[in-house]
Design an enzyme around this catalytic site. Structure first.
Site, PDB file in Angstrom:
ATOM      1  CE  LYS A 191      36.394  54.825  43.650  1.00 36.68           C
ATOM      2  NZ  LYS A 191      35.796  55.211  44.949  1.00 36.68           N
ATOM      3  CD  GLU A 266      51.178  56.627  48.899  1.00 40.95           C
ATOM      4  OE1 GLU A 266      51.320  55.632  49.656  1.00 40.95           O
ATOM      5  OE2 GLU A 266      50.528  57.639  49.209  1.00 40.95           O
ATOM      6  CB  CYS A 300      50.215  55.000  53.396  1.00 40.94           C
ATOM      7  SG  CYS A 300      50.585  56.633  52.796  1.00 40.94           S
TER       8      CYS A 300
HETATM    9  P1  ADP Z   1      40.961  50.760  52.166  1.00 41.31           P
HETATM   10  O1  ADP Z   1      41.046  49.265  52.234  1.00 41.31           O
HETATM   11  O2  ADP Z   1      41.870  51.417  53.112  1.00 41.31           O
HETATM   12  O3  ADP Z   1      39.562  51.300  52.164  1.00 41.31           O
HETATM   13  P2  ADP Z   1      41.209  50.662  49.374  1.00 41.31           P
HETATM   14  O4  ADP Z   1      42.487  50.343  48.700  1.00 41.31           O
HETATM   15  O5  ADP Z   1      40.152  49.611  49.428  1.00 41.31           O
HETATM   16  O6  ADP Z   1      41.572  51.179  50.791  1.00 41.31           O
HETATM   17  O7  ADP Z   1      40.536  51.952  48.739  1.00 41.31           O
HETATM   18  C1  ADP Z   1      41.220  52.999  48.123  1.00 41.31           C
HETATM   19  C2  ADP Z   1      40.429  53.460  46.919  1.00 41.31           C
HETATM   20  O8  ADP Z   1      40.362  52.381  45.987  1.00 41.31           O
HETATM   21  C3  ADP Z   1      38.977  53.851  47.198  1.00 41.31           C
HETATM   22  O9  ADP Z   1      38.631  54.967  46.370  1.00 41.31           O
HETATM   23  C4  ADP Z   1      38.213  52.623  46.768  1.00 41.31           C
HETATM   24  O10 ADP Z   1      36.882  52.904  46.377  1.00 41.31           O
HETATM   25  C5  ADP Z   1      39.020  52.167  45.575  1.00 41.31           C
HETATM   26  N1  ADP Z   1      38.864  50.747  45.224  1.00 41.31           N
HETATM   27  C6  ADP Z   1      38.591  49.705  46.045  1.00 41.31           C
HETATM   28  N2  ADP Z   1      38.508  48.551  45.337  1.00 41.31           N
HETATM   29  C7  ADP Z   1      38.739  48.862  44.043  1.00 41.31           C
HETATM   30  C8  ADP Z   1      38.813  48.119  42.833  1.00 41.31           C
HETATM   31  N3  ADP Z   1      38.621  46.797  42.808  1.00 41.31           N
HETATM   32  N4  ADP Z   1      39.104  48.783  41.693  1.00 41.31           N
HETATM   33  C9  ADP Z   1      39.324  50.106  41.697  1.00 41.31           C
HETATM   34  N5  ADP Z   1      39.262  50.870  42.796  1.00 41.31           N
HETATM   35  C10 ADP Z   1      38.982  50.270  43.971  1.00 41.31           C
END
Ligand code: ADP
Length: 497
Positions: A191, A266, A300
């Site tokens: 994803k 990570e 990061c």
């Molecule tokens: P940022 O805050 O820098 O955008 P995130 O950690 O929110 O980083 O996003 C990293 C990845 O995690 C993206 O692919 C995002 O769609 C996904 N993501 C965000 N929230 C969730 C969640 N609750 N469960 C699974 N994946 C998530």
């Protein structure tokens, strides 16, 4: 300013309306029929419509990945055949390098010089490195102390793996996840981040062209709270590999509970970059620039806490301030651009709010801190920003900003700076600048971080393990270290009596 986007980024791929997702070897629209827009952060305009995956699409992708893992051609391929597929994919990436570089820059905003010189070649290199590992996943023979017993181990794939990646290095993150998983014989549901789905989907087309059997790689674009959460919680997913924020990493861990799937994370960082007075200061200032401003600080490992010895503090801060104020901001696609926009409006707001908090808490900028106007006003740009008069307990010195913002902090003693550098919930990376070999090894031993860079910064190679201490995550990517994350060990006892 005129910006030439060559035909390669106007390829048939980006003309699709919407760009589809990959499930079981087929390119399909989302089950719901919904789409979302992906934006060019340099201009704020819509680049493409993309199929929006949700739990139903995740269910279908997991079913396809399970089928491909248990039956069909994939589990029957020899390790050499798996390696060849990965190598072929690397060749195809190189053949389409310019198109991929332009797509990456248009979708993420990063300067094209980095997409061309870094993101794309390193992605191809990553697949080649892991192509080599496919034939080297050896078990052991174990000298057990029980007579007449032959005991050995087999290294087997974990199974169906969900991989959730961020938007800062969309193509490279896809390769960091896919290459080792496939080398080890797993099947995958990837994803990509909702901000930057394009290159992962184009990579999906190349994966099909390379000849990977259907269902081995499935790619579902969509949002984190829907598609990502469904993947993390799915009971038929054996492992989740996640790169992103520490906050979402925690959610992934909770979501994994249902079937106790394996998880590697990570996560974020607030990495110290430490300049001693005996360093080559001109070189160290350049290093400090790269540490914080590379990829607009959306890394990061960004060296966002710059510790400088008090005796050279003014010199270093003024060198950094001068160099930062001269950086050429511009649209990512412009070859002259050194600093592009942030990835999204949301990210711009987040960074802007941190800058305001820094000022409110008493820190002062020596350069930057504002959005550029004129022709860049429509994009999500932020000037490179240096903060002085910072205390360790200020918000901007503790929290990950993920933007082009560095805090400068003076220090006096080596023990003092090691303790202050380690005083963080994070432990991803650290930089040390010195010409004294004793300091090098003392600091390398005392810093609590997964990667230490000495007289350099932000170096990555497919062969060198990478990952975090403390709340920067667990598990390692790259090198042979990552193979543990994508294999499991089976011990076989044979009674020879
Ligand atoms: P940022 O805050 O820098 O955008 P995130 O950690 O929110 O980083 O996003 C990293 C990845 O995690 C993206 O692919 C995002 O769609 C996904 N993501 C965000 N929230 C969730 C969640 N609750 N469960 C699974 N994946 C998530």
């Amino acid at each position: 300013m005129t910006v030439n986007i060559t035909e390669s980024a106007q390829s048939a791929f980006i003309q699709q309306q919407p760009i589809k997702m990959l499930i079981g070897g087929q390119w399909v629209e989302s089950a719901s029929g919904k789409t979302f827009d992906t934006i060019n952060p340099s201009t704020g305009s819509v680049l493409a419509k993309v199929a929006e995956g949700d739990s139903e699409d995740i269910n279908r992708a997991v079913a396809a990945a399970r089928k491909a893992f248990e039956s069909g051609p994939w589990p029957k391929l020899t390790p050499s055949q798996r390696g060849r597929l990965l190598w072929k994919l690397a060749d195809l990436i190189e053949q389409h390098a310019e198109e991929l570089a332009q797509l990456e820059t248009l979708d993420n905003g990063k300067p094209i010089r980095y997409s061309r010189g870094g993101d794309v070649p390193l992605t191809a290199d990553h697949f080649r490195y892991f192509a080599g590992w496919a034939t080297k996943l050896e078990g052991d023979t174990i000298p057990v102390s029980i007579p007449n017993m032959l005991t050995y181990t087999l290294r087997e794939p974990v199974g169906v793996v969900g991989q959730i990646i961020p938007w800062n290095f969309p193509l490279q993150m896809a390769s960091w996840k896919l290459a080792p998983a496939l080398a080890c014989g797993n099947t995958v549901i990837l994803k990509p981040a909702e901000q930057t789905p394009l290159t992962a989907l184009r990579l999906g087309e190349l994966i099909c062209e390379a000849g990977f059997p259907e269902g081995v790689v499935n790619i579902i674009p969509g949002f984190g709270e829907t598609a990502g959460a469904a993947l993390a919680a799915h009971l038929d997913v054996d492992k989740i590999a996640f790169t992103g924020s520490t906050e979402v990493g925690r959610k992934i861990l909770h979501a994994s509970e249902g079937n106790l799937k394996k998880v590697t994370l990570e996560l974020g960082g607030k990495s110290p970059n430490i300049i001693f007075p005996d360093a080559d200061l001109k070189y160290a200032v350049r290093g400090a620039m790269n540490a914080i401003f590379f990829n607009q600080g959306q890394v990061c490992t960004a060296g966002s806490r710059l510790f400088v010895h008090a005796s050279v503090y003014d010199q270093v801060v003024s060198g950094l301030t001068g160099a930062a104020s001269k950086m050429k901001l511009g649209q990512g696609i412009d070859p002259a651009t050194e600093l592009g926009p942030l990835v999204s409006h949301e990210q711009l707001e987040r960074v802007t709010s941190y800058i305001a908090t820094g000022k409110r808490e008493g820190a002062a900028t020596t350069t930057g801190g504002e959005r550029p106007g004129d022709e860049l006003a429509q994009g999500y740009f932020m000037q490179p920003t240096v903060f002085d008069q910072v205390r360790d307990d200020m918000t901007i010195a503790r929290e990950e900003i993920f933007g082009p913002v560095v805090v400068a902090l003076p220090f006096e003693e080596i023990e003092e700076v090691a303790a202050r550098a380690n005083s963080s919930i994070y432990g991803l990376a650290a930089g040390v600048w010195t010409s004294d070999v004793k300091k090098v090894h003392k600091m390398a031993a005392s810093l609590k971080a997964g990667v230490i860079w000495v007289n350099t910064y932000n170096q990555f190679d497919a062969a060198a393990p990478f990952g975090g201490y403390k709340q920067s995550g667990y598990g390692r990517e790259m090198g042979h270290a990552v193979l543990d994350a994508y294999t499991q060990t089976k011990t076989v006892w044979v009674n020879l009596r």
